[in-house]
Design a protein around this motif. Structure first.
Motif, mmCIF file in Angstrom:
data_model
loop_
_atom_site.group_PDB
_atom_site.id
_atom_site.type_symbol
_atom_site.label_atom_id
_atom_site.label_comp_id
_atom_site.label_asym_id
_atom_site.label_seq_id
_atom_site.Cartn_x
_atom_site.Cartn_y
_atom_site.Cartn_z
ATOM 1 N N ALA A 86 0.831 -1.206 0.000
ATOM 2 C CA ALA A 86 0.000 0.000 0.000
ATOM 3 C C ALA A 86 0.864 1.254 0.000
ATOM 4 N N ALA A 87 1.959 1.228 0.735
ATOM 5 C CA ALA A 87 2.849 2.378 0.774
ATOM 6 C C ALA A 87 3.429 2.669 -0.611
ATOM 7 N N ILE A 88 3.775 1.622 -1.336
ATOM 8 C CA ILE A 88 4.285 1.808 -2.699
ATOM 9 C C ILE A 88 3.203 2.403 -3.591
ATOM 10 N N ALA A 89 1.985 1.862 -3.492
ATOM 11 C CA ALA A 89 0.886 2.375 -4.319
ATOM 12 C C ALA A 89 0.599 3.851 -4.010
ATOM 13 N N ARG A 90 0.605 4.215 -2.740
ATOM 14 C CA ARG A 90 0.373 5.617 -2.373
ATOM 15 C C ARG A 90 1.486 6.514 -2.916
ATOM 16 N N GLU A 91 2.716 6.029 -2.889
ATOM 17 C CA GLU A 91 3.841 6.819 -3.380
ATOM 18 C C GLU A 91 3.723 7.060 -4.895
ATOM 19 N N VAL A 92 3.240 6.058 -5.594
ATOM 20 C CA VAL A 92 3.011 6.218 -7.033
ATOM 21 C C VAL A 92 1.967 7.297 -7.285
ATOM 22 N N ILE A 93 0.888 7.256 -6.523
ATOM 23 C CA ILE A 93 -0.182 8.247 -6.690
ATOM 24 C C ILE A 93 0.305 9.642 -6.321
ATOM 25 N N ALA A 94 0.992 9.773 -5.203
ATOM 26 C CA ALA A 94 1.341 11.098 -4.677
ATOM 27 C C ALA A 94 2.576 11.704 -5.329
ATOM 28 N N GLN A 95 3.584 10.875 -5.618
ATOM 29 C CA GLN A 95 4.875 11.404 -6.049
ATOM 30 C C GLN A 95 5.336 10.894 -7.421
ATOM 31 N N GLY A 96 4.612 9.963 -7.989
ATOM 32 C CA GLY A 96 5.031 9.416 -9.272
ATOM 33 C C GLY A 96 6.313 8.617 -9.188
ATOM 34 N N ARG A 97 6.547 7.982 -8.059
ATOM 35 C CA ARG A 97 7.734 7.149 -7.861
ATOM 36 C C ARG A 97 7.383 5.977 -6.942
ATOM 37 N N PRO A 98 8.040 4.871 -7.036
ATOM 38 C CA PRO A 98 9.150 4.556 -7.931
ATOM 39 C C PRO A 98 8.717 4.227 -9.349
ATOM 40 N N PHE A 99 7.389 4.275 -9.596
ATOM 41 C CA PHE A 99 6.857 4.008 -10.931
ATOM 42 C C PHE A 99 5.869 5.094 -11.292
ATOM 43 N N LYS A 100 5.605 5.228 -12.586
ATOM 44 C CA LYS A 100 4.639 6.205 -13.067
ATOM 45 C C LYS A 100 3.310 5.514 -13.352
ATOM 46 N N ALA A 101 2.231 6.148 -12.926
ATOM 47 C CA ALA A 101 0.900 5.651 -13.267
ATOM 48 C C ALA A 101 0.550 6.136 -14.684
ATOM 49 N N PRO A 102 -0.308 5.388 -15.381
ATOM 50 C CA PRO A 102 -0.994 4.169 -14.948
ATOM 51 C C PRO A 102 -0.082 2.941 -15.061
ATOM 52 N N LEU A 103 -0.329 1.967 -14.211
ATOM 53 C CA LEU A 103 0.424 0.711 -14.274
ATOM 54 C C LEU A 103 -0.246 -0.350 -13.420
ATOM 55 N N VAL A 104 0.254 -1.579 -13.582
ATOM 56 C CA VAL A 104 -0.137 -2.695 -12.730
ATOM 57 C C VAL A 104 1.119 -3.169 -11.990
ATOM 58 N N ILE A 105 1.022 -3.262 -10.668
ATOM 59 C CA ILE A 105 2.106 -3.808 -9.854
ATOM 60 C C ILE A 105 1.756 -5.249 -9.502
ATOM 61 N N LEU A 106 2.673 -6.171 -9.806
ATOM 62 C CA LEU A 106 2.459 -7.596 -9.552
ATOM 63 C C LEU A 106 3.476 -8.114 -8.551
ATOM 64 N N SER A 107 3.081 -9.072 -7.747
ATOM 65 C CA SER A 107 4.022 -9.724 -6.839
ATOM 66 C C SER A 107 3.505 -11.104 -6.459
ATOM 67 N N GLY A 108 4.435 -11.942 -5.980
ATOM 68 C CA GLY A 108 4.084 -13.280 -5.533
ATOM 69 C C GLY A 108 4.965 -13.697 -4.377
ATOM 70 N N GLY A 109 4.910 -14.959 -4.031
ATOM 71 C CA GLY A 109 5.653 -15.469 -2.879
ATOM 72 C C GLY A 109 4.707 -16.178 -1.942
ATOM 73 N N GLU A 110 5.046 -16.220 -0.693
ATOM 74 C CA GLU A 110 4.156 -16.843 0.307
ATOM 75 C C GLU A 110 4.273 -16.101 1.624
ATOM 76 N N THR A 111 3.260 -15.320 1.925
ATOM 77 C CA THR A 111 3.215 -14.653 3.220
ATOM 78 C C THR A 111 2.704 -15.646 4.272
ATOM 79 N N THR A 112 2.731 -15.224 5.513
ATOM 80 C CA THR A 112 2.248 -16.062 6.602
ATOM 81 C C THR A 112 1.344 -15.241 7.520
#
Length: 419
Positions: free
Chosen positions: A288-314
């Motif tokens: 969420a912090a990354i998504a908010r940073e994209v909206i507010a500051q245009g970093r570390p990525f520029k919108a519009p975009l899709v952010i994807l991730s995987g792994g296994e949380t617990t």
């Protein structure tokens, strides 16, 4: 409420990820050389039945064997027997399945071939307590591991030292037959020895390592289990010398397929990682912090975009009567941190179609989700404390329920940011 068009698009990305891990396509490119003798198939995991059915179709020659999958995850096969057992806590049916797998590989010779079809979920589906322990002891260990919040690698390292089948023991029992393990990885880093706790793939984690992990994390391993921990097979043992191991599908390949799907639809896509681990709620807050940073500051990525991730949380269990799993917990942590920040919509789901204790794969969330929950009388923070993320998303109609997919490459997360 979630925008229906965005929900549909996120669903398409999930489907692209699942299709990339399709059993038939993954096997077709990895079939082993045919043996002079018998071909025996063994396997375990949430997608084991689908893998077995696909193997029968592709092999085109006599085949026999047995695989075990979770209750409700079976599919028709011709000559390979499919057994069902409990997940995530093992039961007596799993005990019978473990015995059936050992029976299937007994008495084989050097001209015979054993094909091991292994995917996520096999750790719970293959209980086999060593001498001195009971099924109840293995169930107690599994419950302690699940409640601890430890990463999957830690849990599996401990399981291997309290089992008669994990850590390569099933492959050792098949010697002198050649064993080819075809693995659908659901673990961060795609180490095949970690998938289903490696029934046919030994690793170098020692008994001392396992004890150190238990102590470092304060895991409440039952005393009788702790006393019975024993060495796992050595990967350098000659019985494994002629075996092969191939990872045929993984989170990395699935995320790349979802990224390609997004880009074809005109949405730039970035993959954060296919190996993210940690407490689900905290990982959700980080995303969420990354998504908010994209909206507010245009970093570390520029919108519009899709952010994807995987792994296994617990998820560290605080209340045994809670409902939900790690993906809904991730998303509930995420939803609170994007509360009121327009332009963000997300899906978090388990690629096997089931997330935790209920029949959903995950859920959807956007900037309005937390507020809608509160309006419906559900405090999102309290739902997290009670381990009831499913209940919170169910109240607002944001549950994602595709049904069992027949594969398992772990968590899938897609965050759509339109700016």
């Amino acid at each position: 409420m979630i925008d229906p068009a965005k929900q549909a698009f996120l669903t398409e990305l999930f489907e692209a990820a699942v299709t990339a891990a399709d059993a038939r396509a993954a096997l077709a490119a990895n079939l082993p050389a045919r043996p002079k003798g018998r071909t025996v198939v063994i396997g375990a995991g949430k997608g084991a039945a689908q893998l077995a059915a696909a193997f029968e179709d592709l092999w085109g020659a006599p085949v026999e064997g047995v695989v075990v999958t979770r209750y409700g995850y079976s599919c028709p096969t011709r000559s390979i027997r499919v057994m069902e057992a409990a997940h995530p806590v093992p039961d007596a049916a799993g005990l019978a399945a473990s015995k059936a797998l050992f029976d299937a590989v007994a008495g084989l010779g050097p001209d015979d071939l054993v094909v091991a079809l292994v995917c996520g979920g096999g750790s719970a589906l293959l209980p086999s307590p060593p001498e001195g322990l009971s099924l109840e002891d293995e169930q107690a260990l599994n419950e302690a591991l699940l409640a601890s919040g430890a990463p999957i690698g830690v849990m599996n390292a401990i399981r291997k030292h309290a089992s008669g089948i994990k850590g390569g023991r099933l492959a050792a029992a098949a010697h002198p037959a050649r064993v080819v393990s075809l693995v659908v990885s659901d673990v961060p880093g795609d180490d095949p020895a970690q998938v289903a706790s490696g029934p046919t793939v030994p690793d170098g984690v020692t008994l001392a390592d396992a004890r150190a992990l238990i102590a470092a994390r304060g895991i409440a391993v039952p005393p009788q289990v702790l006393a019975a921990l024993a060495d796992a097979p050595d990967p350098q043992d000659p019985v494994f010398a002629h075996n092969e191991v191939h990872v045929i599908a993984s989170a990395r390949l699935s995320l790349e397929a979802a990224a390609a799907k997004a880009q074809a639809a005109g949405w730039p896509a970035v993959i954060l990682s296919d190996a993210i681990e940690g407490e689900a709620e905290v990982i959700g807050q980080m995303h969420a912090a990354i998504a908010r940073e994209v909206i507010a500051q245009g970093r570390p990525f520029k919108a519009p975009l899709v952010i994807l991730s995987g792994g296994e949380t617990t998820v560290t269990l605080r209340h045994k009567d809670g409902r939900g799993g790690r993906n809904t917990a991730f998303l509930l942590g995420f939803a609170q941190q994007i509360d009121g920040v327009a332009g963000i919509t997300a899906l978090a789901a388990d690629t096997d179609g089931i997330d935790g204790s209920e029949d959903n794969a995950g859920a959807f969330a956007d900037h309005s989700t937390a507020a809608v929950m509160r309006a419906a009388g559900v405090d999102p923070a309290d739902a997290l404390r009670r381990n009831d993320a499913w209940g919170a998303f169910d109240v607002v109609g944001a549950i994602f329920k595709p049904g069992p997919t027949g594969t398992n490459v772990n968590d899938f997360r897609a965050i759509l940011i339109d700016g």
